[in-house]
Structure formats: structure tokens, C-alpha cells
Design an enzyme around this catalytic site. Sequence first.
Site: not given
Length: 261
Positions: A67, A112, A115, A135
Site C-alpha cells: 500500500a 498489500g 495480500e 508491515e
Amino acid sequence: MAFELLSFEVDTDGIALVTVRRPEKLNALNAAVISELSTAFRAVQEDTQVKGLILTGEGVKAFIAGADIAEFAGLSAVEGERFSRQGQAVFRQLEALRKPSVAAINGFALGGGLELAMCATIRIAAEEAKLGLPEVKLGLIPGYGGTQRLPRLVGKAKALEMILAGSMLTARDALQCGLVNAVVSQDGLLGAAREWLTKVLLNGPLAVALAMDTIEAGLEMSLEAALRLEASAFGLAVSSQDGIEGTSAFLAKRKAVFTGK
Ligand code: COA
């Protein structure tokens, strides 16, 4: 469909190639990319000409490096939760497509990025790819499904090992723990993704969709309930036109012609 941060191409076999194009930021997922991905997944879902999907990143360095960290600044708890829920919903669109998909992981698949790749039906990685959920190094946790899908794919112990250390796996290590299905050369990556999809698309489309649904839903149920689900889906498949055609063609020693009905 006009995209700024994605390219979207459908070939003559009905395979859509969706490429995230933000290479200067290692294809990091900002709000605009997520919104365009949502549009692309909806288009794949609704267009009956599209049979399968390949998702990749532009360039050779990154699939998607996570992200966009710049968008986290100043989020309150409520905004952070909304941010997570909105991303989760878009990622779920990919997972819930009743069409097979491949994440063609051409480089870094972090946060992300990994993911999102975990929502594809299968993952094929280039030799140079690096995968991880880093993260915790930012003082965060995965928020787009990583804490849930990684243990489902690789087991609790390996997921804890990876998420708590925030470490990256090489493509070979990811293959060994079942996070990716195959490792190929960078040059052969899209070809390998197409090859698998083409093989799947020769099969009865209804059966493929039913098998995907049954595996997906069954993993969340007790074995007893999941076996009942499988039996119902088998009933649908065996009585469908495709089921009748496939079995008759085998017995008549001819090639089946499936219609998806
Ligand atoms: N969000 C926002 N920008 C990102 C990004 C992300 N997740 N990942 C990379 N970028 C940006 C960098 O800030 C840099 O931008 P700049 O040129 O304007 O400074 C550009 O992409 C290139 O990245 P850079 O860090 O210079 O490349 P590198 O080869 O030195 O390192 C990584 C590559 C992947 C190891 C490193 O970029 C990284 O750790 N990225 C973050 C990964 C992450 O934590 N993801 C989870 C987010 S929740």
C-alpha cells in the site's frame, strides 16, 4: 474503459491482462490504483467474453511494493479501519471472481502486493521476486487480509514467522512453503501464467467455477458441512449440460464441447 494507473488488455482467448503501472513508486497501491483495480475486477466479472485474469506489475523490479505508505499519515483509528475495510472489499472482488486468476509476480510483492496476490487463484513468481508482509517494520500490521490469508496458505507457524519478523522470502523459499505455485524466469512469467489459464479454460467452465467455490467456501466450514456442500455441487455438475457432454464425449472417445451450462 479508461485507466491511468493500470493497463487492461483482453486477448483472443479471453484472458485479461491487468498491469499495475506506477513503476516510479514500485507500483505501490494508492487510493487511485485501488479504485481502478475495483473497476477492472468488476469488468472481468461482468464481461462474459473474459474467461480468466492475469495480474502483474509494470517493469521488472516490482509486482506491487505494498500500500502507498504516504497515504497512512494522520489516519485516525476510525479512518484506518475504513481504509482497511475498503481495501479488503476490493481484494475480495478478485478472490470472489468465478473465473480463474493468476498473480504473475515479477518482482517485489510486499504488504498489500502480497495480500492482493494471495487473492488470486494461483501465484507464479519470477526467480528474482521477493515476497513478504513487512508491515511490523513500519509499526503496523497487515490490513488487507494478510493476517488471515497467509496462515491459510502456508500454515500458522510459517505465517507467524514471516509476519512477526517482517522478512522477505525469495521466490524459491515461497515455492517451498506453498506461497507460490511455480517459479519461472522473468521472461517466461506471462507465458507460464497464460499456459496454466489456457489449460484450465479447456475444461468445463461451470465445473471450474463450482470447484473454486467449493474449495473456497469449504475451507471455512466443518468437514461434515463441507462434504455436504461438495455433494450438492457434484449434483449440479453431473446434471449440467457440461457434465453430460463431458462424460458422453469420454465414453464416445470424442472431444467434449463445453458451453458453460
Ligand atoms: N509506498 C509508497 N512508496 C513506495 C513504496 C510504498 N509501499 N514502496 C516503494 N516506494 C517508493 C519509494 O519511496 C521510492 O520513491 P522515491 O523515488 O520518490 O523516493 C520509490 O518507490 C523506489 O523505492 P526505493 O525504496 O528507492 O527502492 P529500493 O530498491 O531502495 O527498495 C524496497 C525497494 C521494496 C525494499 C523499498 O522500496 C521498501 O521497503 N518499500 C516499502 C515496502 C513496504 O513496507 N510495504 C508495505 C507497506 S504497508
